[in-house]
Enzyme design. Structure first.
Site, PDB file in Angstrom:
ATOM      1  N   CYS A   1      82.320  38.979  81.942  1.00 40.09           N
ATOM      2  CA  CYS A   1      81.536  38.908  80.706  1.00 40.09           C
ATOM      3  C   CYS A   1      82.443  38.827  79.488  1.00 40.09           C
ATOM      4  O   CYS A   1      82.115  38.179  78.507  1.00 40.09           O
ATOM      5  CB  CYS A   1      80.594  40.088  80.597  1.00 40.09           C
ATOM      6  SG  CYS A   1      81.407  41.664  80.797  1.00 40.09           S
TER       7      CYS A   1
ATOM      8  N   GLU B   1      78.072  30.328  77.400  1.00 38.15           N
ATOM      9  CA  GLU B   1      78.861  31.000  78.432  1.00 38.15           C
ATOM     10  C   GLU B   1      78.840  30.143  79.698  1.00 38.15           C
ATOM     11  O   GLU B   1      77.779  29.746  80.161  1.00 38.15           O
ATOM     12  CB  GLU B   1      78.213  32.365  78.707  1.00 38.15           C
ATOM     13  CG  GLU B   1      79.002  33.255  79.610  1.00 38.15           C
ATOM     14  CD  GLU B   1      78.345  34.629  79.794  1.00 38.15           C
ATOM     15  OE1 GLU B   1      77.110  34.698  79.908  1.00 38.15           O
ATOM     16  OE2 GLU B   1      79.088  35.623  79.826  1.00 38.15           O
TER      17      GLU B   1
ATOM     18  N   LYS C   1      70.320  49.516  91.060  1.00 39.30           N
ATOM     19  CA  LYS C   1      70.090  48.290  91.834  1.00 39.30           C
ATOM     20  C   LYS C   1      71.306  47.384  91.746  1.00 39.30           C
ATOM     21  O   LYS C   1      71.598  46.830  90.684  1.00 39.30           O
ATOM     22  CB  LYS C   1      68.871  47.525  91.339  1.00 39.30           C
ATOM     23  CG  LYS C   1      68.453  46.463  92.357  1.00 39.30           C
ATOM     24  CD  LYS C   1      67.604  45.352  91.786  1.00 39.30           C
ATOM     25  CE  LYS C   1      68.420  44.288  91.115  1.00 39.30           C
ATOM     26  NZ  LYS C   1      69.266  43.502  92.032  1.00 39.30           N
TER      27      LYS C   1
ATOM     28  N   GLU D   1      74.487  45.465  78.266  1.00 40.09           N
ATOM     29  CA  GLU D   1      75.828  44.884  78.207  1.00 40.09           C
ATOM     30  C   GLU D   1      75.689  43.468  78.732  1.00 40.09           C
ATOM     31  O   GLU D   1      75.481  43.274  79.925  1.00 40.09           O
ATOM     32  CB  GLU D   1      76.793  45.737  79.036  1.00 40.09           C
ATOM     33  CG  GLU D   1      78.227  45.574  78.608  1.00 40.09           C
ATOM     34  CD  GLU D   1      78.924  44.494  79.386  1.00 40.09           C
ATOM     35  OE1 GLU D   1      78.924  43.337  78.911  1.00 40.09           O
ATOM     36  OE2 GLU D   1      79.449  44.791  80.458  1.00 40.09           O
TER      37      GLU D   1
HETATM   38  P1  NAI Z   1      71.268  38.142  86.108  1.00 42.65           P
HETATM   39  O1  NAI Z   1      71.314  38.656  84.732  1.00 42.65           O
HETATM   40  O2  NAI Z   1      70.040  37.460  86.564  1.00 42.65           O
HETATM   41  O3  NAI Z   1      71.535  39.332  87.142  1.00 42.65           O
HETATM   42  C1  NAI Z   1      72.046  40.596  86.827  1.00 42.65           C
HETATM   43  C2  NAI Z   1      71.233  41.671  87.523  1.00 42.65           C
HETATM   44  O4  NAI Z   1      69.914  41.702  86.992  1.00 42.65           O
HETATM   45  C3  NAI Z   1      71.054  41.482  89.018  1.00 42.65           C
HETATM   46  O5  NAI Z   1      71.106  42.740  89.643  1.00 42.65           O
HETATM   47  C4  NAI Z   1      69.667  40.899  89.126  1.00 42.65           C
HETATM   48  O6  NAI Z   1      69.047  41.155  90.357  1.00 42.65           O
HETATM   49  C5  NAI Z   1      68.951  41.626  88.029  1.00 42.65           C
HETATM   50  N1  NAI Z   1      67.768  40.937  87.501  1.00 42.65           N
HETATM   51  C6  NAI Z   1      67.480  39.607  87.470  1.00 42.65           C
HETATM   52  N2  NAI Z   1      66.300  39.390  86.864  1.00 42.65           N
HETATM   53  C7  NAI Z   1      65.813  40.592  86.498  1.00 42.65           C
HETATM   54  C8  NAI Z   1      64.640  41.017  85.816  1.00 42.65           C
HETATM   55  N3  NAI Z   1      63.737  40.150  85.377  1.00 42.65           N
HETATM   56  N4  NAI Z   1      64.487  42.325  85.584  1.00 42.65           N
HETATM   57  C9  NAI Z   1      65.406  43.217  85.988  1.00 42.65           C
HETATM   58  N5  NAI Z   1      66.529  42.875  86.639  1.00 42.65           N
HETATM   59  C10 NAI Z   1      66.737  41.581  86.895  1.00 42.65           C
HETATM   60  O7  NAI Z   1      72.495  37.203  86.328  1.00 42.65           O
HETATM   61  P2  NAI Z   1      72.649  36.037  87.435  1.00 42.65           P
HETATM   62  O8  NAI Z   1      71.391  35.279  87.586  1.00 42.65           O
HETATM   63  O9  NAI Z   1      73.211  36.647  88.637  1.00 42.65           O
HETATM   64  O10 NAI Z   1      73.714  35.126  86.724  1.00 42.65           O
HETATM   65  C11 NAI Z   1      73.285  34.129  85.823  1.00 42.65           C
HETATM   66  C12 NAI Z   1      74.206  34.043  84.638  1.00 42.65           C
HETATM   67  O11 NAI Z   1      74.215  35.285  83.954  1.00 42.65           O
HETATM   68  C13 NAI Z   1      75.655  33.808  84.970  1.00 42.65           C
HETATM   69  O12 NAI Z   1      75.938  32.468  85.136  1.00 42.65           O
HETATM   70  C14 NAI Z   1      76.327  34.381  83.760  1.00 42.65           C
HETATM   71  O13 NAI Z   1      76.332  33.430  82.732  1.00 42.65           O
HETATM   72  C15 NAI Z   1      75.455  35.529  83.377  1.00 42.65           C
HETATM   73  N6  NAI Z   1      75.954  36.816  83.862  1.00 42.65           N
HETATM   74  C16 NAI Z   1      76.613  37.616  82.984  1.00 42.65           C
HETATM   75  C17 NAI Z   1      77.123  38.808  83.406  1.00 42.65           C
HETATM   76  C18 NAI Z   1      77.849  39.679  82.484  1.00 42.65           C
HETATM   77  O14 NAI Z   1      78.497  40.619  82.924  1.00 42.65           O
HETATM   78  N7  NAI Z   1      77.773  39.468  81.206  1.00 42.65           N
HETATM   79  C19 NAI Z   1      77.022  39.244  84.795  1.00 42.65           C
HETATM   80  C20 NAI Z   1      76.268  38.364  85.616  1.00 42.65           C
HETATM   81  C21 NAI Z   1      75.787  37.189  85.152  1.00 42.65           C
END
Ligand code: NAI
Ligand code: MG
Length: 770
Positions: free
Chosen positions: A297, A391, A190, A263
Site C-alpha cells: 500500500c 494505484e 477475517k 488503512e
Molecule cells: P479488497 O479491498 O477487496 O480486499 C481486502 C479485504 O477486504 C479482503 O479480506 C476482502 O475479503 C475484504 N472485503 C472485500 N470486500 C468487502 C466488503 N464489501 N466488506 C468487507 N470486507 C470486504 O482488495 P482486493 O480485491 O483483494 O484487491 C483489489 C485492489 O485493492 C488491489 O489491486 C489494490 O489496488 C488494492 N489493495 C490495497 C491494499 C492496501 O494495503 N492498501 C491491500 C489489498 C488490495
C-alpha cells in the site's frame, strides 16, 4: 548446477527452501481450513480453493463463512470480552508475550507458509514479514503491561471486527490483533481470501499460548464474509485494503456507532533531489517498488526525479532492474516472486496496456510462465496521466521530473492519496524542510519501507485514517473511561413579540474574516423564552459552506507557530472577558437561565487552556530497533467543520474552536440553531483579536440543512458532530466522498481527546550513520 559450472558462468545457483513441513501442517488439518471460534477449529468445508500462485497448485480448501458463522464468532468474542478486560494489563501481557515466543519458535513454518500462499520471496517473509509480526506482539505485551499506569483513563472498546488484505497476511494480522488484545478487546479477524494460511497457524499458536477461548476468533471467507462482519454486532471495524472497499465500509457503518479505522491505498511519491546519493537511491527504489512485487500500500510507486539527473538515474535503474531475479518464491536467491493471484496479474496487465503515454521499459530478465510480471518502469509521464494517479498494485514504477523543491512538493501532493513518501537528498536541511510539507502519514528520508511496532503507520486523505503501531495506535483500540452523554436536543422558543432592542442589530455570518450576508438571503427570527423577539439570524446554505471552506484552505494557519497561536487565543480570551456582561445578558435572554456569566467565565477559561496547550502538545522521538530516529510529529488534520452543541451556546462554540485553533486547524462553526445570536456576537470578538481571515468562520441556520453538505464536502478533512447522533449519521452517510474523519466529541475537560482529534501523527524516519 555443479560448482565448476558456477565458477565458469558466475550465475546464481538455486537455493530452494524446504516446503515439506508447511505442507505437512496442512495435511494434518485434513487439507481443509476454516473458522477458529471460541478457542477451537470448527469443521471446515471445501468452499474455496487456496492456491500457491507461483505454481497454481491447490494448497487447501477453505470454508466460506456465512453470516450465521460470523455471528457465532462475534458472540464468542462478546462472551469472552468482559473477563479478558478484567484480567488486567499484566495478565494480558503474559499472553501476548507467549504469543510472541511461540511465533518465534514457529518462525520458519510461518515464513515458508507465507511464501507458499502469497508468492512473496522467502527472503522477505523470513527476514521482514515474520520478524516484524513477532516484534509487534513483544511491543504490545509491553503496552498491555503499562496500560493500568500509562493509560489509566482509557478502556477497551469491546469486540473488534478486523478485515485484512493479502499482501502482508501475518504482519497485518499482528498489526490488528496485538494492540486490540493489549487494550482488553476481543477480536474477530477475517484474513483475505487469497492468503488465509498463516492466520490458521496463528490460531493454532493461540491455543498453545493459552489465549482464553473467544478472545481471538478467525473467520475465513471472501468479501461477503467481510461484509457480514461489518454488519455484525461489533464495536469497531478496522480495515486494511482497497479504497473502494474502505468507502463501502464507511457507508455501511454510518450511524451505527461503530468506531472505524481505515488503512487504504496509496500512490506514494519517491523524490530524488539532484544532490542525492544516486546508487543508494536506486537501491532504495528497488525496495520501494519491487518489494513484495509492488503489492504494497505504501509502495514508492511514483518516482519524481530532478530533471538534471533524470537520464543518468533512469539508466542506472534500468541496469539494476535487468539484474533482478524473478522466480520461485521459495528460492532464497530470488528477488521478485509471484503476483498473488491471476486476477491481480490481469489488473496489472490491463492498466499497463491501456497506457499510451511515456515510454515503457520491462526488465530484461527471464520471467517464468504463470503468475509473474517483470519489473517495469514507465518514464516521461505527466502528473495528470492515469498511471501517475491510479494505484497499480504491482511491480510497475512510473516516473516524472521536477526542477525545484517547490515543484517536487506540488507534484508529490497532487494525489487523492496521502499514505507515504520517500525523499533522497544529502542535504539534511532540505530533507527536514520538505518532509513536513508532504501530505503523507509516513515520510522516509534516505531510506524506504522502514517499519516498526513502536512507530505509527497510517494515512491521510483517501489513504484512510487512524494509526497502527506505537502509542498513537492504541487510540484506535481504546476509548475514554468516562462515556460521553448524548447531547440534549433543544427546541427553539417561538413567539411574535416586538424587538427587545431599540436599534435593530444585524447579525451576519462570519466568513473569510468578514461579516457576510447569507448567500440565500434568508434569515430566521430568534425568540426568547417569553416569546420576545431577540433578533434575526442568517440562514446559511451550501454556498456559504463552500465560501467558508475556501477561506479555510487559504488561511495558512497550519504553518503558524504554537507560540503565535497561543498569543491569539489569549487575546480572544482577553476580549471576551472584557465583554462578560454583554455576553452573559445575551445568553440569559436566549436561554431564560441565569447561568450566562458563569458560561462566559468558563469559555474564557477554555481559551486560556487551549492557548496554554498550543505550544505544549508535542510529538515524540520513537525508540526504534535500528540506526534511525522515527519522529512522531503532530500535524493538524486540516480543515475542520463543527456542528456545535445546543447545550451551552457559547461554551459549545468556543471549545471546538479553541481546541482546533490550538493544534493548527482552521474551523467552520455551525452554531447552535436555537441559540445563534451569541455566535454572531462572537464574530466581533474574532474581528478584534487578530484572528487571520478564514481561520474561524461562523455559520448559523438549521444544522440539519448544513450537515449533509459538510459530510459531502471534498475540502473538509474532518467534521466534528457535537450536536447528537441524528446529525452524526447524516454526516457519516456522506463522509466516504473523501474518506473524512467524523468525530463525536469528548468531555469538556478531556483536553487530550480534543487535541488528539485535531492532530494526526506523521512519522518521519531519518536513518543515521554512513
Ligand atoms: P479488497 O479491498 O477487496 O480486499 C481486502 C479485504 O477486504 C479482503 O479480506 C476482502 O475479503 C475484504 N472485503 C472485500 N470486500 C468487502 C466488503 N464489501 N466488506 C468487507 N470486507 C470486504 O482488495 P482486493 O480485491 O483483494 O484487491 C483489489 C485492489 O485493492 C488491489 O489491486 C489494490 O489496488 C488494492 N489493495 C490495497 C491494499 C492496501 O494495503 N492498501 C491491500 C489489498 C488490495
Ligand atoms: Mg494463496
Amino acid at each position: 548446477m555443479p560448482i565448476e559450472t558456477i565458477f565458469d558462468t558466475m550465475e546464481y545457483g538455486t537455493a530452494p527452501e524446504d516446503r515439506s513441513i508447511a505442507l505437512q501442517w496442512i495435511a494434518n488439518h485434513g487439507g481443509l481450513i476454516g473458522p477458529y471460534v471460541n478457542g477451537a477449529f470448527a469443521p471446515a468445508r471445501d468452499d474455496l480453493t487456496i492456491r500457491n500462485p507461483a505454481t497454481g497448485e491447490k494448497l487447501a480448501g477453505m470454508t466460506l463463512c456465512t453470516k450465521d458463522e460470523v455471528t457465532e464468532a462475534v458472540q464468542s468474542a462478546r462472551a469472552a470480552q468482559p473477563d479478558w478486560q478484567k484480567a488486567g494489563g499484566p495478565a494480558r501481557a503474559r499472553v501476548l508475550y507467549a504469543l510472541a515466543r511461540l511465533m518465534q519458535k514457529h518462525a520458519r513454518l510461518l515464513a515458508v507458509t507465507e511464501s507458499l500462499d502469497n508468492g512473496k520471496p522467502i527472503r522477505e517473509s523470513r527476514d521482514i514479514d515474520i520478524p516484524l509480526a513477532i516484534r509487534h506482539f513483544y511491543h504490545h505485551a509491553g503496552h498491555a503491561q503499562l496500560m493500568p499506569s500509562a493509560l489509566s483513563d482509557r478502556v477497551a472498546l469491546g469486540v473488534c471486527g478486523q478485515i485484512i488484505p493479502w499482501n502482508f497476511p501475518l504482519l497485518m494480522l499482528a498489526w490488528k490483533i496485538a494492540p486490540a488484545l493489549a487494550m482488553g478487546n476481543t477480536v474477530v479477524l477475517k484474513p483475505a481470501e487469497y492468503t488465509p494460511m498463516t492466520a490458521m497457524i496463528f490460531a493454532d499458536i493461540c491455543s498453545q499460548a493459552g489465549v482464553p477461548p473467544g478472545v481471538v476468533n478467525i473467520v475465513t471467507g471472501d468479501g461477503s464474509t467481510g461484509a457480514a462482519l461489518v454488519d455484525a454486532s461489533v464495536d469497531k471495524i478496522a480495515f486494511t485494503g482497497s479504497t473502494s472497499v474502505g468507502r463501502q465500509i464507511q457507508e455501511a457503518t454510518a450511524g451505527s456507532g461503530k468506531s472505524l479505522t481505515l488503512e487504504l491505498g496509496g500512490k506514494s511519491p519517491y523524490i530524488v533531489f539532484d544532490d542525492a546519493d544516486i546508487d543508494s537511491a536506486v537501491e532504495g527504489l528497488v525496495d520501494a517498488i519491487w518489494f513484495n512485487q509492488g503489492q504494497v500500500c505504501c509502495a514508492g510507486s511514483r518516482l519524481l526525479i530532478h530533471e538534471a539527473i533524470a537520464d543518468d538515474f533512469h539508466n542506472r535503474l534500468k541496469a539494476r532492474m535487468d539484474k533482478l531475479r524473478i522466480g520461485d518464491p521459495l528460492d532464497k536467491s530470488i528477488d521478485v516472486g509471484a503476483i498473488v493471484d491471476p486476477i491481480q496479474l490481469q489488473q496489472i496487465q490491463a492498466l499497463v496496456q491501456a497506457n499510451t503515454a511515456g515510454q515503457t521499459y520491462h526488465a530484461q530478465t527471464p520471467v517464468p510462465e504463470g503468475c509473474f510480471y517483470p519489473p517495469t518502469l514507465i518514464t516521461g509521464l505527466h502528473p495528470a496521466d492515469t498511471l501517475m494517479q491510479e494505484e497499480i498494485f504491482g511491480p510497475v514504477l512510473v516516473s516524472t521530473t521536477f526542477r525545484t523543491p517547490a515543484e517536487a512538493v506540488e507534484i508529490a501532493n497532487n494525489s487523492k492519496y496521502g499514505l507515504a513518501a520517500t525523499l533522497w537528498t544529502e542535504n539534511i536541511n532540505l530533507a527536514l524542510e520538505i518532509a513536513p510539507k508532504l501530505v503523507a502519514g509516513v515520510v522516509w528520508v534516505n531510506a524506504t519501507n522502514l517499519f516498526d511496532a513502536a512507530a505509527g503507520f497510517g494515512g491521510t486523505r483517501e489513504s484512510g485514517f487512524g494509526r497502527e503501531g506505537g502509542w498513537e495506535g492504541l487510540q484506535a483500540y481504546s476509548k475514554p473511561r468516562q462515556p460521553l452523554p448524548e447531547p440534549a436536543q433543544v427546541t427553539p422558543f417561538t413567539g411574535q413579540g416586538a424587538a427587545a432592542d431599540d436599534i435593530d442589530r444585524t447579525a451576519k455570518l462570519f466568513i473569510g474574516g468578514k461579516q457576510a450576508r447569507p448567500d440565500g438571503g434568508y434569515s430566521q427570527a430568534i425568540f426568547g423564552p417569553k416569546g420576545q423577539l431577540l433578533g434575526h439570524a442568517p440562514i446559511a446554505n451550501r454556498k456559504d459552506i463552500r465560501n467558508a471552506v475556501q477561506a479555510q484552505l487559504a488561511c495558512g494557519w497550519g504553518k503558524t507557530t504554537g507560540h503565535l497561536r497561543a498569543q491569539i487565543l489569549y487575546y480572544l480570551a482577553e476580549n471576551l472577558a472584557a465583554q462578560t456582561s454583554r455576553f452573559a445578558e445575551r445568553l440569559d435572554a436566549m436561554t431564560g437561565l441565569t447561568t450566562g456569566a458563569e458560561e462566559v467565565r468558563a469559555a474564557v477559561d477554555v481559551l486560556f487552556t487551549y492557548a496554554a496547550w498550543a505550544d505544549k502538545f508535542e510529538g515524540r522521538a520513537k525508540s526504534v530497533p535500528m540506526r534511525a530516529v522515527a519522529l512522531a510529529m503532530r500535524e493538524p488534520v486540516g480543515a475542520i467543520a463543527a456542528l456545535c452543541s445546543d447545550q451551552h451556546p457559547l461554551l459549545g462554540l468556543v471549545t471546538p474552536m479553541a481546541a482546533a485553533l490550538s493544534t493548527g486547524n482552521s474551523i467552520t462553526l455551525c452554531a447552535s440553531a436555537p441559540f445563534p445570536l451569541v455566535a454572531t456576537d462572537f464574530s466581533h470578538i474574532l474581528e478584534a483579536s487578530d484572528v487571520p481571515a478564514g481561520v474561524v468562520n461562523i455559520l448559523t441556520g438549521p444544522q440539519a440543512d448544513l450537515a449533509p453538505h459538510l459530510g459531502a464536502h471534498m475540502g473538509l478533512e474532518t467534521v466534528w458532530c457535537l450536536s447528537g447522533a441524528e446529525l452524526t449519521q447524516e454526516v457519516q452517510a456522506r463522509a466516504s466522498s473523501n474518506i473524512k474523519r467524523v468525530w463525536q466529541g469528548a468531555a469538556q475537560d478531556d483536553h487530550d481527546s480534543w487535541l488528539d482529534a485535531g492532530t494526526e501523527i506523521k512519522t518521519i524516519w531519518i536513518p543515521y550513520g554512513e
